[in-house]
Design a protein around this motif. Structure first.
Motif, short mmCIF file in Angstrom:
data_model
loop_
_atom_site.label_atom_id
_atom_site.label_comp_id
_atom_site.label_asym_id
_atom_site.label_seq_id
_atom_site.Cartn_x
_atom_site.Cartn_y
_atom_site.Cartn_z
N VAL A 1 0.85 -1.19 0.00
CA VAL A 1 0.00 0.00 0.00
C VAL A 1 0.89 1.25 0.00
O VAL A 1 1.92 1.29 0.65
CB VAL A 1 -0.98 -0.03 1.21
N HIS A 2 0.47 2.24 -0.79
CA HIS A 2 1.20 3.52 -0.87
C HIS A 2 0.44 4.56 -0.05
O HIS A 2 -0.54 5.14 -0.53
CB HIS A 2 1.29 4.02 -2.31
N ALA A 3 0.90 4.82 1.18
CA ALA A 3 0.22 5.79 2.03
C ALA A 3 0.09 7.18 1.37
O ALA A 3 -0.96 7.82 1.47
CB ALA A 3 0.93 5.90 3.37
N LEU B 1 -3.19 3.84 -17.97
CA LEU B 1 -2.35 2.67 -17.70
C LEU B 1 -1.12 3.12 -16.90
O LEU B 1 -0.85 4.31 -16.77
CB LEU B 1 -1.93 1.98 -19.00
N LEU B 2 -0.37 2.14 -16.39
CA LEU B 2 0.67 2.41 -15.38
C LEU B 2 1.57 3.60 -15.67
O LEU B 2 1.66 4.53 -14.86
CB LEU B 2 1.51 1.14 -15.17
N TYR B 3 2.22 3.62 -16.84
CA TYR B 3 3.22 4.67 -17.09
C TYR B 3 2.57 6.06 -17.06
O TYR B 3 3.05 6.99 -16.40
CB TYR B 3 3.92 4.42 -18.44
N ASP B 4 1.45 6.20 -17.75
CA ASP B 4 0.78 7.52 -17.81
C ASP B 4 0.20 7.90 -16.46
O ASP B 4 0.18 9.06 -16.07
CB ASP B 4 -0.35 7.49 -18.85
N TRP B 5 -0.28 6.91 -15.75
CA TRP B 5 -0.86 7.12 -14.43
C TRP B 5 0.21 7.65 -13.48
O TRP B 5 0.00 8.61 -12.73
CB TRP B 5 -1.43 5.78 -13.96
N LEU B 6 1.40 7.01 -13.52
CA LEU B 6 2.49 7.45 -12.65
C LEU B 6 2.93 8.87 -12.98
O LEU B 6 3.02 9.73 -12.10
CB LEU B 6 3.70 6.51 -12.80
N TYR C 1 -0.18 11.66 -12.77
CA TYR C 1 -0.92 11.90 -11.53
C TYR C 1 -0.12 11.61 -10.27
O TYR C 1 -0.06 12.42 -9.35
CB TYR C 1 -2.20 11.04 -11.52
N THR C 2 0.46 10.40 -10.22
CA THR C 2 1.05 9.93 -8.97
C THR C 2 2.31 10.70 -8.59
O THR C 2 2.45 11.13 -7.43
CB THR C 2 1.39 8.43 -9.11
N PHE C 3 3.22 10.88 -9.54
CA PHE C 3 4.47 11.57 -9.23
C PHE C 3 4.22 13.02 -8.78
O PHE C 3 4.80 13.46 -7.78
CB PHE C 3 5.46 11.49 -10.40
N THR D 1 9.29 -3.92 -3.12
CA THR D 1 9.36 -3.26 -4.42
C THR D 1 8.19 -3.74 -5.29
O THR D 1 7.32 -4.47 -4.83
CB THR D 1 10.71 -3.55 -5.11
N HIS D 2 8.17 -3.27 -6.56
CA HIS D 2 7.21 -3.80 -7.54
C HIS D 2 7.97 -4.78 -8.42
O HIS D 2 9.01 -4.42 -8.98
CB HIS D 2 6.64 -2.68 -8.39
N LEU D 3 7.48 -6.01 -8.55
CA LEU D 3 8.17 -7.04 -9.33
C LEU D 3 7.30 -7.52 -10.49
O LEU D 3 6.13 -7.85 -10.29
CB LEU D 3 8.46 -8.25 -8.44
N SER E 1 -3.79 -3.67 -1.05
CA SER E 1 -4.79 -2.73 -1.57
C SER E 1 -4.17 -1.88 -2.67
O SER E 1 -4.85 -1.39 -3.56
CB SER E 1 -5.30 -1.82 -0.46
N ASP E 2 -2.82 -1.73 -2.61
CA ASP E 2 -2.09 -0.90 -3.57
C ASP E 2 -2.76 0.45 -3.79
O ASP E 2 -2.81 0.95 -4.91
CB ASP E 2 -1.90 -1.63 -4.91
N ILE E 3 -3.29 1.05 -2.72
CA ILE E 3 -3.75 2.43 -2.84
C ILE E 3 -2.65 3.21 -3.53
O ILE E 3 -1.50 3.10 -3.10
CB ILE E 3 -4.01 3.04 -1.42
N1 GUN Z 1 5.20 0.92 -10.07
C1 GUN Z 1 6.07 1.88 -9.70
N2 GUN Z 1 5.51 2.76 -8.89
C2 GUN Z 1 4.25 2.36 -8.71
C3 GUN Z 1 3.15 2.87 -7.95
O1 GUN Z 1 3.23 3.89 -7.28
N3 GUN Z 1 2.02 2.15 -8.00
C4 GUN Z 1 1.90 1.01 -8.73
N4 GUN Z 1 0.78 0.34 -8.70
N5 GUN Z 1 2.88 0.54 -9.46
C5 GUN Z 1 4.05 1.20 -9.45
#
Ligand code: GUN
Ligand code: FE
Length: 416
Positions: free
Chosen positions: A65-67, A80-85, A88-90, A218-220, A309-311
């Motif tokens: 989970v990412h607090a 999808l993951l790359y665009d989402w990161l 928004y996320t970064f 980590t993420h694997l 949950s990978d919030i």
């Molecule tokens: N891969 C690298 N960073 C992340 C992240 O913050 N969330 C998810 N789901 N995957 C990632």
């Protein structure tokens, strides 16, 4: 001695639930002493808390989970993951340079996690030491079992969320020294994932892991893109998990790899060798990643499993929802790829989300004698027109439960 009366359900083994109706559970100094159909003579006079038809179950463990992404729940879920990161996320994570912002969010996050019945968690912070320090202290003070990491990322990241390997290692070592002595919320190394970490950084983290005997999260092999990118960057390591082995990051403590959707044979071999946990994040998988973990196959091959949950890849903090979603995903996996995949049972999924993942933290995740009494009381899910067994009520809770169905929460025997 504290005595609780009600129904009781826990995982007896990987595929068998133990269930008791109209029974008593005795708790001494926060630890389960025993379960009794009739209250024994020796406890005569002890106060009994009566939950009637409520079902007492072990609290859940969230292994990924990412607090800091708590404010992003349910937003940008069409990317999808790359665009989402990057979209928004970064940008959100960069705000944790401000400790005041971090405090507000982390207070709300921890409270909501407890509200959802999660008492043990493996948690990502951000690259920021002070903010992540506040998070680990908050969890330690609450008495939650946790592994919390200051994130490391030193390449292929935006300028506003990128460290040098040198700074990253120095700050990480300070973080370890400061929190190594914690009682329940411990530090863990947290390279974000191979595409954002130089090998210099990974090797430096490996040295810290060996020096302080701390594990890694980590993420694997999370997405096809990530699995391919990792091997393109580090071809000499052979596979994503091999990068961590080459860097000396495995074998120093818990190993927790989120997603594990596209493993090569070598990824599985290496993860098993170190007793690492592959963490399925069912909601996150549905939102930002195009793939389904081979849960049944990995379980049958002896890989340790957990749920996350990978919030905010997932929007829902309840691990109980991930338990049911995992069963659903295993059916889809078998339906579309019947070769080598099987549907998992509810009992197996509940075991993963409680007893099995709890092993990462110590004696938690069960209600057998000797386990810490980290427990939830589930109520309000019975029908007036037909009777359900306690185990059926728990299954129903995992499918349609909400925090309002958790009538009481106990952590180390204390009601919270
Ligand atoms: N891969 C690298 N960073 C992340 C992240 O913050 N969330 C998810 N789901 N995957 C990632
Ligand atoms: Fe994640």
């Amino acid at each position: 001695m504290d005595i609780y009366h009600g129904s009781i359900v826990y995982s007896k083994s990987k595929d068998e639930l133990a269930q008791f109706t109209d029974s008593y559970i005795a708790v001494e100094n926060g630890v389960v002493e025993g379960i009794y159909p009739v209250l024994p003579e020796k406890f005569a006079g002890a106060a009994v808390t009566d939950f009637g038809n409520g079902v007492i179950i072990p609290a859940f463990s969230d292994l990924h989970v990412h607090a800091p992404q708590y404010p992003q729940r349910g937003i940008a879920m069409d990317a999808l993951l790359y665009d989402w990161l990057h979209g928004y996320t970064f940008p959100l994570e960069s705000k944790y340079a401000d400790p005041e912002f971090a405090k507000t969010v982390y207070d709300a996050f921890v409270d909501d996690m407890i509200a959802h019945g999660t008492m043990h968690a493996v948690v990502f912070g951000t690259i920021h030491s002070e903010a992540t320090g506040y998070l680990i202290e908050r969890m330690e003070n609450a008495g939650l079992h946790a592994y919390v990491g200051k994130v490391n990322m030193d390449m292929e990241s935006p300028d506003y969320l990128c460290e040098t390997a040198e700074d990253s290692l120095r700050l990480t070592e300070e973080f370890l020294e400061r929190y190594m002595g914690n009682r329940t919320a411990k530090p863990i190394l947290t390279p974000r994932f191979a595409p954002t970490c130089t090998f210099e950084l990974m090797k430096g983290l490996g040295k810290l892991g060996q020096k302080y005997q701390v594990g890694v999260q980590t993420h694997l092999v999370e997405s096809r893109w990530e699995a391919e990118e990792s091997v393109r960057l580090y071809p000499e390591c052979g596979c994503d998990t091999g990068i961590y082995e080459h860097a000396g990051l495995l074998g120093n403590g818990p190993v927790v790899g989120a997603h594990f959707i596209f493993p090569k044979e070598d990824d599985i071999r290496i993860l098993k060798k170190y007793g690492g946990y592959a963490v399925q994040c069912p909601d996150s998988t549905l939102n930002i990643i195009a793939g389904i973990m081979q849960t049944g196959t990995l379980m049958d091959r002896g890989v340790n499993l957990g749920f996350g949950s990978d919030i905010a890849g997932g929007a829902n903090l309840g691990v109980y929802s991930q338990v049911s979603r995992s069963v659903q995903l295993s059916k889809l996996k078998e339906f579309y790829e019947p070769d080598g995949n099987r549907t998992i049972s509810f009992a197996e999924a509940f075991w993963i989300g409680t007893k099995h993942s709890g092993e990462l933290f110590g004696k938690v995740g069960s209600l057998e004698r000797g386990y810490q009494f980290d427990a939830l009381v589930i109520d309000g899910l019975a029908d007036p027109f037909h009777e359900l067994t306690p185990a059926e009520l728990v299954e129903r809770f995992c499918y349609l439960g909400e925090t309002g169905h958790i009538r009481a929460r106990y952590l180390a025997g204390r009601e919270i």
